[in-house]
Design an enzyme around this catalytic site. Sequence first.
Site, PDB file in Angstrom:
ATOM      1  N   ASN A 305       0.811  -1.226   0.000  1.00  0.00           N
ATOM      2  CA  ASN A 305       0.000   0.000   0.000  1.00  0.00           C
ATOM      3  C   ASN A 305       0.841   1.271   0.000  1.00  0.00           C
ATOM      4  O   ASN A 305       0.423   2.279  -0.569  1.00  0.00           O
ATOM      5  CB  ASN A 305      -0.927  -0.008   1.223  1.00  0.00           C
ATOM      6  CG  ASN A 305      -1.436   1.384   1.545  1.00  0.00           C
ATOM      7  OD1 ASN A 305      -2.336   1.893   0.881  1.00  0.00           O
ATOM      8  ND2 ASN A 305      -0.838   2.039   2.537  1.00  0.00           N
ATOM      9  N   LEU A 313       4.680  18.917 -13.603  1.00  0.00           N
ATOM     10  CA  LEU A 313       4.546  18.687 -15.045  1.00  0.00           C
ATOM     11  C   LEU A 313       5.849  18.073 -15.539  1.00  0.00           C
ATOM     12  O   LEU A 313       6.924  18.393 -15.018  1.00  0.00           O
ATOM     13  CB  LEU A 313       4.299  20.018 -15.765  1.00  0.00           C
ATOM     14  CG  LEU A 313       2.974  20.711 -15.434  1.00  0.00           C
ATOM     15  CD1 LEU A 313       2.897  22.067 -16.144  1.00  0.00           C
ATOM     16  CD2 LEU A 313       1.786  19.830 -15.811  1.00  0.00           C
ATOM     17  N   LEU A 314       5.742  17.218 -16.536  1.00  0.00           N
ATOM     18  CA  LEU A 314       6.952  16.544 -17.024  1.00  0.00           C
ATOM     19  C   LEU A 314       7.989  17.571 -17.495  1.00  0.00           C
ATOM     20  O   LEU A 314       9.196  17.370 -17.336  1.00  0.00           O
ATOM     21  CB  LEU A 314       6.589  15.556 -18.142  1.00  0.00           C
ATOM     22  CG  LEU A 314       7.705  14.651 -18.630  1.00  0.00           C
ATOM     23  CD1 LEU A 314       8.329  13.840 -17.489  1.00  0.00           C
ATOM     24  CD2 LEU A 314       7.204  13.705 -19.719  1.00  0.00           C
ATOM     25  N   TYR A 370       4.048   9.474 -11.148  1.00  0.00           N
ATOM     26  CA  TYR A 370       3.123   8.665 -10.330  1.00  0.00           C
ATOM     27  C   TYR A 370       2.349   7.686 -11.227  1.00  0.00           C
ATOM     28  O   TYR A 370       2.216   6.497 -10.900  1.00  0.00           O
ATOM     29  CB  TYR A 370       2.172   9.626  -9.616  1.00  0.00           C
ATOM     30  CG  TYR A 370       1.175   8.996  -8.672  1.00  0.00           C
ATOM     31  CD1 TYR A 370       1.581   8.483  -7.442  1.00  0.00           C
ATOM     32  CD2 TYR A 370      -0.188   8.952  -8.993  1.00  0.00           C
ATOM     33  CE1 TYR A 370       0.652   7.930  -6.560  1.00  0.00           C
ATOM     34  CE2 TYR A 370      -1.112   8.414  -8.127  1.00  0.00           C
ATOM     35  CZ  TYR A 370      -0.691   7.895  -6.904  1.00  0.00           C
ATOM     36  OH  TYR A 370      -1.609   7.363  -6.034  1.00  0.00           O
TER      37      TYR A 370
HETATM   38  P1  NAI Z   1      -0.716   8.579   2.818  1.00  0.00           P
HETATM   39  O1  NAI Z   1       0.338   9.507   2.348  1.00  0.00           O
HETATM   40  O2  NAI Z   1      -1.757   9.105   3.766  1.00  0.00           O
HETATM   41  O3  NAI Z   1      -0.066   7.284   3.486  1.00  0.00           O
HETATM   42  C1  NAI Z   1       0.993   6.597   2.874  1.00  0.00           C
HETATM   43  C2  NAI Z   1       1.813   5.909   3.953  1.00  0.00           C
HETATM   44  O4  NAI Z   1       2.922   5.263   3.310  1.00  0.00           O
HETATM   45  C3  NAI Z   1       2.399   6.893   4.972  1.00  0.00           C
HETATM   46  O5  NAI Z   1       2.152   6.452   6.283  1.00  0.00           O
HETATM   47  C4  NAI Z   1       3.884   6.907   4.638  1.00  0.00           C
HETATM   48  O6  NAI Z   1       4.711   7.158   5.757  1.00  0.00           O
HETATM   49  C5  NAI Z   1       4.094   5.498   4.083  1.00  0.00           C
HETATM   50  N1  NAI Z   1       5.303   5.416   3.272  1.00  0.00           N
HETATM   51  C6  NAI Z   1       5.724   6.298   2.324  1.00  0.00           C
HETATM   52  N2  NAI Z   1       6.933   5.923   1.868  1.00  0.00           N
HETATM   53  C7  NAI Z   1       7.291   4.806   2.548  1.00  0.00           C
HETATM   54  C8  NAI Z   1       8.449   3.982   2.528  1.00  0.00           C
HETATM   55  N3  NAI Z   1       9.481   4.248   1.715  1.00  0.00           N
HETATM   56  N4  NAI Z   1       8.495   2.916   3.355  1.00  0.00           N
HETATM   57  C9  NAI Z   1       7.459   2.638   4.193  1.00  0.00           C
HETATM   58  N5  NAI Z   1       6.335   3.405   4.249  1.00  0.00           N
HETATM   59  C10 NAI Z   1       6.265   4.483   3.437  1.00  0.00           C
HETATM   60  O7  NAI Z   1      -1.401   8.017   1.476  1.00  0.00           O
HETATM   61  P2  NAI Z   1      -2.837   7.364   1.236  1.00  0.00           P
HETATM   62  O8  NAI Z   1      -3.733   8.393   0.676  1.00  0.00           O
HETATM   63  O9  NAI Z   1      -3.292   6.594   2.416  1.00  0.00           O
HETATM   64  O10 NAI Z   1      -2.483   6.362   0.037  1.00  0.00           O
HETATM   65  C11 NAI Z   1      -2.153   4.990   0.223  1.00  0.00           C
HETATM   66  C12 NAI Z   1      -1.966   4.362  -1.140  1.00  0.00           C
HETATM   67  O11 NAI Z   1      -3.131   4.587  -1.935  1.00  0.00           O
HETATM   68  C13 NAI Z   1      -0.803   4.923  -1.928  1.00  0.00           C
HETATM   69  O12 NAI Z   1      -0.168   3.886  -2.653  1.00  0.00           O
HETATM   70  C14 NAI Z   1      -1.471   5.913  -2.869  1.00  0.00           C
HETATM   71  O13 NAI Z   1      -0.722   6.130  -4.020  1.00  0.00           O
HETATM   72  C15 NAI Z   1      -2.774   5.184  -3.169  1.00  0.00           C
HETATM   73  N6  NAI Z   1      -3.861   6.013  -3.652  1.00  0.00           N
HETATM   74  C16 NAI Z   1      -4.440   6.982  -2.868  1.00  0.00           C
HETATM   75  C17 NAI Z   1      -5.512   7.720  -3.351  1.00  0.00           C
HETATM   76  C18 NAI Z   1      -6.220   8.759  -2.536  1.00  0.00           C
HETATM   77  O14 NAI Z   1      -7.195   9.362  -3.038  1.00  0.00           O
HETATM   78  N7  NAI Z   1      -5.834   9.019  -1.301  1.00  0.00           N
HETATM   79  C19 NAI Z   1      -6.011   7.522  -4.709  1.00  0.00           C
HETATM   80  C20 NAI Z   1      -5.343   6.501  -5.443  1.00  0.00           C
HETATM   81  C21 NAI Z   1      -4.314   5.774  -4.911  1.00  0.00           C
END
Ligand code: NAI
Length: 464
Positions: A305, A313-314, A370
């Site tokens: 997760n 922007l690219l 992303y």
């Molecule tokens: P968030 O930013 O609230 O939580 C992400 C968590 O991952 C954080 O606790 C962070 O410390 C941890 N993390 C980041 N890098 C790390 C690393 N190198 N090692 C270990 N932990 C690490 O993000 P959220 O919104 O909860 O998103 C979770 C997933 O869902 C992500 O993969 C995100 O891309 C995806 N996502 C979220 C959406 C949204 O609307 N919030 C939409 C589509 C996908």
Amino acid sequence: MSPQNKQNSQRKTSALHEKTDKYTEFVSRGFGKDLAKRLGLPQPAVLRRYTPNGPLVQGPILVLGQGAGADAVAQVLLDWHQDVRRHATPKEKLGAIVAVLDELEHPDQLSTPMLALGAALRDLNKNARVVTVSRVASISDAPAVAAARNGVDGIVRSLAKELRAGATANGILLANDIAAQAPSAVAALRFFLSARSAFVDGQFLTASSAGSTTAPDWDKPLNGSVAVVTGAARGIGASIARTLARDGATVLVVDVPAAGDHLAAVANEIHGTALQLDITSLDAGERILEHAISRYGRLDIVVHNAGITRDKLLANMDAAKWDSVIAVNIASQLRMNEAFLASSDFANNPRIISVASTSGIAGNRGQSNYAASKAGVMGMVRSTAPLLSERGGTVNAVAPGFIETDMTAKIPFATREVARRLNSLQQGGKPSDVAEAIAFFAQPQAAGVTANVLRVCGQNMVGQ
Ligand code: NAI
């Protein structure tokens, strides 16, 4: 604490963790409802979410279709003690309609069941469900067969846009000669009918093999299994950890050391354990395995997760932004999967579920890095599936759309308001909606569901 008090407190705790959309609450009753109606504003419904011991659907289930598949599905629903109808009764309100279309050979055959479905739509209760059960169209099919099968795709996606009041339409695709009542198809049916799929709309799940024959425990499907969830200190990851624990799994939560306090709080809440670890470390997979095996003697479910955004922007992109997103969101998953698949401790019907994003399907301005990582996740999932099949396991992805989290709360108000309304359910999803989809893929009953990418996006208008 009594079981009832425990349940109430669990409900309160998870409600506390989820952000509410004030507009949806405002227009759901009284003055707000009238005002939205008069001004022609969006009127999102308050969606019914899953609670243990709640009803599967709210009202009788109408099963359409004449063949043996329809009879078998009706019998499955009866076995679940549902109130089943084989013909619509005028004016009777329905909780769901299941259209079994597994014998289609020509588009002409769509007319009878679809007109029957259409006639029953006015009688759907709030938060009702429409589910189709049909077959995968493949290039080896005769053209008329493929046309009929693919027609169901257009029907479900259009119907999902037509339904109101929190109702959804989704479909199950049976591969090859899988029966409509095969365990994996039945598991998908139960997911789509239930409130677990509140924010899944206009989507399909493919059952590629029949799946498990062990007796299902629908209330605690993950009893006895051990799961790891990365990025679990907050947001969607914390919700996934809570949901897997609620469904019976023992959960190991992982996040970076900087998030250690929050991570420990999540671990305590769900009686799991915390592992402070940066998943980009070269030995991340081995450390997770070592922790799981030394504490629990097994690892069954891996949820990738953790993810980051570094939008630009690219034309303005720099190496640090590009490389960090690729490193966290996809390269780490590839490396960890290699470690898991090399281990004999991850060999007993293992599950891998990755969190992708609708940005990886439809693209998003300013998110080329992303979107590359998330489209990469989907590619990885599809080509990892055969490696998991060898061990009786599955690998799938969940692609969230707009989810109400700290990440999306930072989007400027006007942009956020447009983004969250631009789907058939006219609202953002909750972290628990993503978590429920992941918990479905983790279930033993979903053993025949692999290489799927399931969007949890309320049928976002962008992309498929
Ligand atoms: P968030 O930013 O609230 O939580 C992400 C968590 O991952 C954080 O606790 C962070 O410390 C941890 N993390 C980041 N890098 C790390 C690393 N190198 N090692 C270990 N932990 C690490 O993000 P959220 O919104 O909860 O998103 C979770 C997933 O869902 C992500 O993969 C995100 O891309 C995806 N996502 C979220 C959406 C949204 O609307 N919030 C939409 C589509 C996908």
